[in-house]
Design a protein around this motif. Structure first.
Motif, PDB file in Angstrom:
ATOM      1  N   UNK A  52      59.589  32.926 -33.787  1.00  0.00           N
ATOM      2  CA  UNK A  52      59.084  32.658 -34.857  1.00  0.00           C
ATOM      3  C   UNK A  52      57.673  32.446 -34.790  1.00  0.00           C
ATOM      4  N   UNK A  53      57.077  32.150 -33.834  1.00  0.00           N
ATOM      5  CA  UNK A  53      55.676  32.006 -33.752  1.00  0.00           C
ATOM      6  C   UNK A  53      55.143  33.367 -33.850  1.00  0.00           C
ATOM      7  N   UNK A  54      55.676  34.568 -33.344  1.00  0.00           N
ATOM      8  CA  UNK A  54      55.394  35.800 -33.592  1.00  0.00           C
ATOM      9  C   UNK A  54      55.166  36.442 -35.006  1.00  0.00           C
ATOM     10  N   UNK A  55      56.387  36.009 -35.479  1.00  0.00           N
ATOM     11  CA  UNK A  55      56.654  36.255 -37.075  1.00  0.00           C
ATOM     12  C   UNK A  55      55.370  35.614 -37.956  1.00  0.00           C
ATOM     13  N   UNK A  56      55.365  34.303 -37.689  1.00  0.00           N
ATOM     14  CA  UNK A  56      54.245  33.679 -38.318  1.00  0.00           C
ATOM     15  C   UNK A  56      52.874  34.460 -38.258  1.00  0.00           C
ATOM     16  N   UNK A  57      52.630  34.689 -37.048  1.00  0.00           N
ATOM     17  CA  UNK A  57      51.402  35.447 -36.953  1.00  0.00           C
ATOM     18  C   UNK A  57      51.288  36.976 -37.756  1.00  0.00           C
ATOM     19  N   UNK A  58      52.511  37.685 -37.552  1.00  0.00           N
ATOM     20  CA  UNK A  58      52.313  39.086 -38.166  1.00  0.00           C
ATOM     21  C   UNK A  58      52.334  38.906 -39.459  1.00  0.00           C
ATOM     22  N   UNK A  59      52.884  37.671 -40.096  1.00  0.00           N
ATOM     23  CA  UNK A  59      52.990  37.655 -41.544  1.00  0.00           C
ATOM     24  C   UNK A  59      51.649  37.156 -42.083  1.00  0.00           C
ATOM     25  N   UNK A  60      50.807  36.659 -41.292  1.00  0.00           N
ATOM     26  CA  UNK A  60      49.609  36.105 -41.691  1.00  0.00           C
ATOM     27  C   UNK A  60      48.441  37.309 -42.096  1.00  0.00           C
ATOM     28  N   UNK A  61      47.933  37.418 -43.396  1.00  0.00           N
ATOM     29  CA  UNK A  61      47.084  38.356 -43.741  1.00  0.00           C
ATOM     30  C   UNK A  61      45.576  38.271 -42.815  1.00  0.00           C
ATOM     31  N   UNK A  62      45.396  36.998 -42.513  1.00  0.00           N
ATOM     32  CA  UNK A  62      44.287  36.701 -41.618  1.00  0.00           C
ATOM     33  C   UNK A  62      44.164  37.511 -40.238  1.00  0.00           C
ATOM     34  N   UNK A  63      45.417  37.413 -39.723  1.00  0.00           N
ATOM     35  CA  UNK A  63      45.626  38.072 -38.467  1.00  0.00           C
ATOM     36  C   UNK A  63      45.349  39.475 -38.561  1.00  0.00           C
ATOM     37  N   UNK A  64      45.800  40.351 -39.569  1.00  0.00           N
ATOM     38  CA  UNK A  64      45.465  41.650 -39.597  1.00  0.00           C
ATOM     39  C   UNK A  64      44.026  42.044 -40.020  1.00  0.00           C
ATOM     40  N   UNK A  65      43.497  41.030 -40.907  1.00  0.00           N
ATOM     41  CA  UNK A  65      42.074  41.050 -40.987  1.00  0.00           C
ATOM     42  C   UNK A  65      41.256  40.968 -39.800  1.00  0.00           C
ATOM     43  N   UNK A  66      41.573  39.974 -39.145  1.00  0.00           N
ATOM     44  CA  UNK A  66      40.719  39.709 -37.892  1.00  0.00           C
ATOM     45  C   UNK A  66      41.003  40.804 -36.779  1.00  0.00           C
ATOM     46  N   UNK A  67      42.204  41.362 -36.868  1.00  0.00           N
ATOM     47  CA  UNK A  67      42.376  42.682 -35.840  1.00  0.00           C
ATOM     48  C   UNK A  67      41.751  43.924 -36.286  1.00  0.00           C
ATOM     49  N   UNK A  68      41.485  43.939 -37.511  1.00  0.00           N
ATOM     50  CA  UNK A  68      40.664  45.181 -38.075  1.00  0.00           C
ATOM     51  C   UNK A  68      39.308  44.942 -37.497  1.00  0.00           C
ATOM     52  N   UNK A  69      38.639  43.772 -37.676  1.00  0.00           N
ATOM     53  CA  UNK A  69      37.389  43.379 -37.399  1.00  0.00           C
ATOM     54  C   UNK A  69      37.189  43.294 -36.008  1.00  0.00           C
ATOM     55  N   UNK A  70      37.970  43.231 -35.124  1.00  0.00           N
ATOM     56  CA  UNK A  70      37.960  42.954 -33.658  1.00  0.00           C
ATOM     57  C   UNK A  70      37.867  44.501 -33.276  1.00  0.00           C
ATOM     58  N   UNK A  71      38.575  45.376 -33.845  1.00  0.00           N
ATOM     59  CA  UNK A  71      38.445  46.933 -33.295  1.00  0.00           C
ATOM     60  C   UNK A  71      36.962  47.384 -33.765  1.00  0.00           C
ATOM     61  N   UNK A  72      36.773  46.931 -35.184  1.00  0.00           N
ATOM     62  CA  UNK A  72      35.406  47.422 -35.362  1.00  0.00           C
ATOM     63  C   UNK A  72      34.250  46.878 -34.430  1.00  0.00           C
ATOM     64  N   UNK A  73      34.416  45.634 -34.079  1.00  0.00           N
ATOM     65  CA  UNK A  73      33.451  44.876 -33.180  1.00  0.00           C
ATOM     66  C   UNK A  73      33.357  45.706 -31.899  1.00  0.00           C
ATOM     67  N   UNK A  74      34.466  45.639 -31.358  1.00  0.00           N
ATOM     68  CA  UNK A  74      34.576  46.199 -29.865  1.00  0.00           C
ATOM     69  C   UNK A  74      34.107  47.412 -29.733  1.00  0.00           C
ATOM     70  N   UNK A  75      34.706  48.368 -30.845  1.00  0.00           N
ATOM     71  CA  UNK A  75      34.060  50.124 -30.859  1.00  0.00           C
ATOM     72  C   UNK A  75      32.667  50.006 -30.951  1.00  0.00           C
ATOM     73  N   UNK A  76      32.209  49.514 -32.111  1.00  0.00           N
ATOM     74  CA  UNK A  76      30.656  49.752 -32.483  1.00  0.00           C
ATOM     75  C   UNK A  76      29.785  48.943 -31.189  1.00  0.00           C
ATOM     76  N   UNK A  77      30.125  47.826 -30.694  1.00  0.00           N
ATOM     77  CA  UNK A  77      29.319  47.138 -29.730  1.00  0.00           C
ATOM     78  C   UNK A  77      29.462  48.037 -28.409  1.00  0.00           C
ATOM     79  N   UNK A  78      30.487  48.360 -28.042  1.00  0.00           N
ATOM     80  CA  UNK A  78      30.568  49.191 -26.669  1.00  0.00           C
ATOM     81  C   UNK A  78      29.869  50.358 -26.750  1.00  0.00           C
TER      82      UNK A  78
END
Length: 299
Positions: A52-78
């Motif tokens: 259930x906790x994983x389902x809650x996380x995957x259904x949260x739009x903030x998770x996907x927005x944060x994941x997208x920014x994490x990829x941009x942050x990591x790739x750009x900085x590295x």
């Protein structure tokens, strides 16, 4: 008796290996167990809830927005850090007057706490009394103060630039170590053949530096992907969650909203991303090395 002698090296490292497995394995096990439980904001386990906790996380739009920014942050900085650090390392590897002082200056940001660095930059970027605005206005480059951290896109761009700045010393150190180990006779032989500095860089320096570049990529990805202080200190993931990455999103869930089960699930997801990246990258590097060795043998 011979078989026992062959086991001696393994037996000697077994205690350290067991300790390392416990230190790494137990937190992962605990996270996995917690992620399958309903947890109160005070850390009390209230019962098994499955995924259930994983389902809650995957259904949260903030998770996907944060994941997208994490990829941009990591790739750009590295990538930016690697591109900037290699020329700096090449310059610092040359013998010139004041090289020791230049190396110390490059390493200074690494000696300062990352949190303190973020605090200083937050002060410098203050929209009303910040040093950066005052400097730009005195130089006539801007007519009025800029609110650097008040708008999400601009704030995130500034945080990426700060992330690059604080990552350069570590990466430069790795590259300097690699450059100092390169054989000088290869460069001397190429000079006799009339090779230019660019030819030496392309055909000698870059191929021989590949192991150190690979180390820098893996370590920087892990370090930057999990980096909390810069974004948390400068904007706390705001405004309106517009600069959140996974680690700040996780921190808010765990310590601001008390959703420890969801936070544990995100921790496992982040661990899975990093583990998968490391395995795939190492496999690709080893495959490339085997192909290179095969080509050289055929020639």
């Amino acid at each position: 008796m011979k078989s026992l002698d062959g086991m001696k090296p393994l037996l000697m490292i077994l205690p350290g290996l067991a300790l390392a497995m416990f230190i790494i394995g137990y937190p992962i096990y605990d996270l996995g167990f917690t992620s399958l439980q309903e947890v109160s904001r005070f850390g009390k386990l209230l019962g098994f809830v499955g995924f259930d906790n994983f389902r809650e996380v995957f259904s949260d739009p903030l998770f996907w927005a944060s994941l997208n920014r994490t990829v941009i942050w990591t790739v750009t900085v590295v990538l930016s850090t690697l591109i900037i650090s290699l020329p700096i390392a090449l310059i610092l590897n040359d013998d010139f007057y004041g090289r020791g002082l230049a190396r110390v200056i490059i390493m200074l940001p690494w000696a300062v706490s990352l949190t303190m660095t973020a605090v200083v930059w937050r002060w410098a970027l203050n929209g009303r009394a910040g040093l950066l605005n005052a400097t730009l206005m005195n130089m006539g480059l801007i007519d009025e103060p800029i609110e650097w951290l008040a708008e999400a896109q601009l704030a995130f761009t500034v945080e990426i630039l700060v992330g690059i700045l604080v990552s350069i010393p570590f990466t430069t150190t790795i590259f300097l170590g690699g450059l100092s180990s390169l054989p000088r006779d290869s460069y001397e032989a190429s000079m006799v053949d009339g090779a230019t500095r660019w030819d030496q860089f392309r055909h000698i320096t870059l191929p021989l530096m590949k192991p150190f570049i690979n180390i820098a990529i893996v370590l920087n990805v892990i370090y930057v992907f999990n980096s909390l202080p810069i974004i948390w200190v400068m904007t706390e993931g705001g405004p309106a969650n517009g600069t959140d990455i996974l680690v700040t999103y996780l921190y808010k869930l765990a310590f601001r909203f008390g959703q420890l089960g969801e936070a544990a699930a995100i921790s496992l997801i982040m661990f899975g991303f990093l583990l998968l990246f490391t395995i795939i990258y190492v496999a690709l590097v080893m495959r490339g090395e085997r192909q290179t060795d095969t080509i050289e043998e055929d020639e």
